[in-house]
Design a protein around this motif. Structure first.
Motif, PDB file in Angstrom:
ATOM      1  N   MET A  58     -19.176  13.073 -63.479  1.00 47.16           N
ATOM      2  CA  MET A  58     -20.005  11.985 -64.014  1.00 47.16           C
ATOM      3  C   MET A  58     -21.483  12.385 -64.017  1.00 47.16           C
ATOM      4  SD  MET A  58     -18.172   8.571 -62.495  1.00 47.16           S
ATOM      5  CE  MET A  58     -19.419   7.493 -63.190  1.00 47.16           C
ATOM      6  N   ASP A  59     -21.935  13.035 -62.947  1.00 48.80           N
ATOM      7  CA  ASP A  59     -23.329  13.472 -62.870  1.00 48.80           C
ATOM      8  C   ASP A  59     -23.657  14.470 -63.983  1.00 48.80           C
ATOM      9  OD1 ASP A  59     -23.765  11.830 -60.700  1.00 48.80           O
ATOM     10  OD2 ASP A  59     -23.721  13.460 -59.216  1.00 48.80           O
ATOM     11  N   ALA A  60     -22.655  15.250 -64.395  1.00 49.53           N
ATOM     12  CA  ALA A  60     -22.837  16.208 -65.486  1.00 49.53           C
ATOM     13  C   ALA A  60     -22.739  15.530 -66.855  1.00 49.53           C
ATOM     14  CB  ALA A  60     -21.787  17.325 -65.378  1.00 49.53           C
ATOM     15  N   GLY A  61     -22.331  14.267 -66.870  1.00 45.89           N
ATOM     16  CA  GLY A  61     -22.175  13.545 -68.128  1.00 45.89           C
ATOM     17  C   GLY A  61     -20.844  13.786 -68.805  1.00 45.89           C
ATOM     18  N   TYR A  62     -19.878  14.332 -68.063  1.00 57.85           N
ATOM     19  CA  TYR A  62     -18.582  14.707 -68.635  1.00 57.85           C
ATOM     20  C   TYR A  62     -17.531  13.607 -68.536  1.00 57.85           C
ATOM     21  CZ  TYR A  62     -20.276  19.552 -68.710  1.00 57.85           C
ATOM     22  OH  TYR A  62     -20.984  20.705 -68.942  1.00 57.85           O
ATOM     23  N   VAL A  63     -17.666  12.731 -67.555  1.00 57.61           N
ATOM     24  CA  VAL A  63     -16.668  11.681 -67.345  1.00 57.61           C
ATOM     25  C   VAL A  63     -17.390  10.336 -67.273  1.00 57.61           C
ATOM     26  CG1 VAL A  63     -15.023  10.710 -65.662  1.00 57.61           C
ATOM     27  CG2 VAL A  63     -14.956  13.133 -66.214  1.00 57.61           C
ATOM     28  N   GLY A  64     -16.780   9.344 -67.898  1.00 62.68           N
ATOM     29  CA  GLY A  64     -17.271   7.981 -67.816  1.00 62.68           C
ATOM     30  C   GLY A  64     -16.216   7.125 -67.139  1.00 62.68           C
ATOM     31  N   GLN A  65     -16.622   5.970 -66.696  1.00 60.00           N
ATOM     32  CA  GLN A  65     -15.665   5.075 -66.046  1.00 60.00           C
ATOM     33  C   GLN A  65     -15.830   3.659 -66.573  1.00 60.00           C
ATOM     34  OE1 GLN A  65     -16.251   5.166 -61.825  1.00 60.00           O
ATOM     35  NE2 GLN A  65     -18.141   4.016 -61.884  1.00 60.00           N
ATOM     36  N   ARG A  66     -14.754   2.932 -66.495  1.00 62.92           N
ATOM     37  CA  ARG A  66     -14.736   1.523 -66.870  1.00 62.92           C
ATOM     38  C   ARG A  66     -14.106   0.777 -65.714  1.00 62.92           C
ATOM     39  NH1 ARG A  66     -10.583  -1.551 -69.139  1.00 62.92           N
ATOM     40  NH2 ARG A  66      -9.308   0.299 -69.490  1.00 62.92           N
ATOM     41  N   LYS A  67     -14.784  -0.271 -65.260  1.00 62.73           N
ATOM     42  CA  LYS A  67     -14.262  -1.065 -64.146  1.00 62.73           C
ATOM     43  C   LYS A  67     -13.815  -2.420 -64.674  1.00 62.73           C
ATOM     44  CE  LYS A  67     -17.156   1.078 -60.647  1.00 62.73           C
ATOM     45  NZ  LYS A  67     -18.113   0.853 -59.571  1.00 62.73           N
ATOM     46  N   ALA A  68     -12.710  -2.905 -64.143  1.00 58.18           N
ATOM     47  CA  ALA A  68     -12.199  -4.227 -64.519  1.00 58.18           C
ATOM     48  C   ALA A  68     -11.289  -4.720 -63.406  1.00 58.18           C
ATOM     49  CB  ALA A  68     -11.424  -4.147 -65.831  1.00 58.18           C
ATOM     50  N   VAL A  69     -11.105  -6.015 -63.368  1.00 51.53           N
ATOM     51  CA  VAL A  69     -10.201  -6.614 -62.384  1.00 51.53           C
ATOM     52  C   VAL A  69      -8.818  -6.715 -63.014  1.00 51.53           C
ATOM     53  CG1 VAL A  69      -9.701  -8.666 -61.012  1.00 51.53           C
ATOM     54  CG2 VAL A  69     -12.067  -7.882 -61.293  1.00 51.53           C
ATOM     55  N   ARG A  70      -7.831  -6.231 -62.284  1.00 46.56           N
ATOM     56  CA  ARG A  70      -6.434  -6.339 -62.714  1.00 46.56           C
ATOM     57  C   ARG A  70      -5.607  -6.675 -61.489  1.00 46.56           C
ATOM     58  NH1 ARG A  70      -3.398  -1.192 -64.755  1.00 46.56           N
ATOM     59  NH2 ARG A  70      -2.177  -1.385 -62.884  1.00 46.56           N
ATOM     60  N   ASP A  71      -4.775  -7.673 -61.616  1.00 47.88           N
ATOM     61  CA  ASP A  71      -3.957  -8.120 -60.476  1.00 47.88           C
ATOM     62  C   ASP A  71      -4.832  -8.461 -59.276  1.00 47.88           C
ATOM     63  OD1 ASP A  71      -1.690  -7.651 -62.033  1.00 47.88           O
ATOM     64  OD2 ASP A  71      -1.469  -5.601 -61.280  1.00 47.88           O
ATOM     65  N   THR A  72      -5.932  -9.125 -59.524  1.00 47.24           N
ATOM     66  CA  THR A  72      -6.910  -9.571 -58.525  1.00 47.24           C
ATOM     67  C   THR A  72      -7.607  -8.427 -57.772  1.00 47.24           C
ATOM     68  OG1 THR A  72      -5.378  -9.848 -56.669  1.00 47.24           O
ATOM     69  CG2 THR A  72      -5.644 -11.739 -58.165  1.00 47.24           C
ATOM     70  N   ARG A  73      -7.464  -7.215 -58.275  1.00 48.30           N
ATOM     71  CA  ARG A  73      -8.118  -6.063 -57.627  1.00 48.30           C
ATOM     72  C   ARG A  73      -9.003  -5.337 -58.623  1.00 48.30           C
ATOM     73  NH1 ARG A  73      -4.164  -2.165 -55.239  1.00 48.30           N
ATOM     74  NH2 ARG A  73      -6.073  -1.273 -54.424  1.00 48.30           N
ATOM     75  N   GLN A  74     -10.100  -4.821 -58.117  1.00 50.20           N
ATOM     76  CA  GLN A  74     -10.991  -4.008 -58.952  1.00 50.20           C
ATOM     77  C   GLN A  74     -10.307  -2.679 -59.249  1.00 50.20           C
ATOM     78  OE1 GLN A  74     -14.155  -4.821 -59.919  1.00 50.20           O
ATOM     79  NE2 GLN A  74     -14.957  -2.889 -60.623  1.00 50.20           N
ATOM     80  N   ARG A  75     -10.244  -2.318 -60.511  1.00 50.65           N
ATOM     81  CA  ARG A  75      -9.647  -1.051 -60.937  1.00 50.65           C
ATOM     82  C   ARG A  75     -10.693  -0.237 -61.680  1.00 50.65           C
ATOM     83  NH1 ARG A  75      -4.236  -0.771 -58.996  1.00 50.65           N
ATOM     84  NH2 ARG A  75      -3.626  -2.927 -58.765  1.00 50.65           N
ATOM     85  N   VAL A  76     -10.536   1.076 -61.626  1.00 51.93           N
ATOM     86  CA  VAL A  76     -11.453   1.983 -62.316  1.00 51.93           C
ATOM     87  C   VAL A  76     -10.621   2.877 -63.230  1.00 51.93           C
ATOM     88  CG1 VAL A  76     -13.115   3.866 -62.031  1.00 51.93           C
ATOM     89  CG2 VAL A  76     -13.072   1.978 -60.385  1.00 51.93           C
ATOM     90  N   TRP A  77     -11.021   2.911 -64.492  1.00 48.14           N
ATOM     91  CA  TRP A  77     -10.387   3.808 -65.458  1.00 48.14           C
ATOM     92  C   TRP A  77     -11.377   4.911 -65.797  1.00 48.14           C
ATOM     93  CZ3 TRP A  77      -9.229  -1.282 -65.209  1.00 48.14           C
ATOM     94  CH2 TRP A  77      -7.862  -1.623 -65.226  1.00 48.14           C
ATOM     95  N   LEU A  78     -10.875   6.120 -65.896  1.00 44.58           N
ATOM     96  CA  LEU A  78     -11.699   7.291 -66.175  1.00 44.58           C
ATOM     97  C   LEU A  78     -11.398   7.809 -67.573  1.00 44.58           C
ATOM     98  CD1 LEU A  78     -11.040   9.120 -62.789  1.00 44.58           C
ATOM     99  CD2 LEU A  78     -13.005   7.687 -63.363  1.00 44.58           C
ATOM    100  N   ARG A  79     -12.426   8.386 -68.207  1.00 48.85           N
ATOM    101  CA  ARG A  79     -12.242   8.993 -69.524  1.00 48.85           C
ATOM    102  C   ARG A  79     -13.262  10.114 -69.678  1.00 48.85           C
ATOM    103  NH1 ARG A  79     -16.748   7.343 -71.245  1.00 48.85           N
ATOM    104  NH2 ARG A  79     -17.503   5.223 -71.073  1.00 48.85           N
ATOM    105  N   LEU A  80     -12.926  11.096 -70.504  1.00 47.40           N
ATOM    106  CA  LEU A  80     -13.899  12.123 -70.848  1.00 47.40           C
ATOM    107  C   LEU A  80     -14.901  11.536 -71.832  1.00 47.40           C
ATOM    108  CD1 LEU A  80     -11.806  15.387 -71.445  1.00 47.40           C
ATOM    109  CD2 LEU A  80     -13.359  14.900 -69.555  1.00 47.40           C
ATOM    110  N   THR A  81     -16.159  11.861 -71.664  1.00 49.33           N
ATOM    111  CA  THR A  81     -17.165  11.500 -72.654  1.00 49.33           C
ATOM    112  C   THR A  81     -17.053  12.506 -73.804  1.00 49.33           C
ATOM    113  OG1 THR A  81     -18.828  12.944 -71.676  1.00 49.33           O
ATOM    114  CG2 THR A  81     -18.732  10.657 -70.850  1.00 49.33           C
ATOM    115  N   PRO A  82     -17.668  12.239 -74.937  1.00 46.83           N
ATOM    116  CA  PRO A  82     -17.659  13.249 -76.014  1.00 46.83           C
ATOM    117  C   PRO A  82     -18.220  14.594 -75.533  1.00 46.83           C
ATOM    118  CG  PRO A  82     -18.360  11.138 -76.895  1.00 46.83           C
ATOM    119  CD  PRO A  82     -18.272  10.973 -75.390  1.00 46.83           C
ATOM    120  N   GLU A  83     -19.276  14.546 -74.716  1.00 42.31           N
ATOM    121  CA  GLU A  83     -19.839  15.785 -74.166  1.00 42.31           C
ATOM    122  C   GLU A  83     -18.844  16.469 -73.235  1.00 42.31           C
ATOM    123  OE1 GLU A  83     -21.326  12.735 -73.871  1.00 42.31           O
ATOM    124  OE2 GLU A  83     -22.876  12.948 -75.389  1.00 42.31           O
ATOM    125  N   GLY A  84     -18.134  15.673 -72.464  1.00 43.73           N
ATOM    126  CA  GLY A  84     -17.126  16.222 -71.557  1.00 43.73           C
ATOM    127  C   GLY A  84     -15.977  16.869 -72.307  1.00 43.73           C
TER     128      GLY A  84
END
Length: 106
Positions: A58-84
């Protein structure tokens, strides 16, 4: 070393090259987006180890994250950025240049 090989080797990325980070990028390149827990399970690492590697990406700008609540718990989804994605593809091309062409007769 030919100019073409030198150009490909310029894509070699030491940030991505660490085994766990390479595996993270490979998984995200294929999946598009993956939940943190799934990535942890696939890599068979602890949450803290995965978090450390994801932070570097993430610090290199290669991975981004999306946070959302699912099943009453905070979840984090990861994805490559275009640069990544570009950096990962360049790194794979550089690794292929280092290894050289495969000989199907072997």
């Amino acid at each position: 070393m030919s100019a073409e090989t030198r150009d490909l080797l310029e894509g070699f990325d030491t940030t991505i090259h660490a085994p766990n980070r390479l595996r993270i990028c490979a998984l995200l390149d294929t999946a598009g987006e993956a939940e943190f827990g799934l990535v942890q399970e696939q890599l068979d690492v602890s949450a803290s180890v995965l978090s450390k590697h994801v932070t570097v990406l993430m610090d290199a700008g290669y991975v981004g994250q999306r946070k959302a609540v699912r099943d009453t718990r905070q979840r984090v989804w990861l994805r490559l950025t275009p640069e990544g994605r570009d950096a990962y593809q360049g790194h794979i091309a550089a690794l292929r240049a280092i290894v050289g062409p495969s000989d199907p007769a072997l």
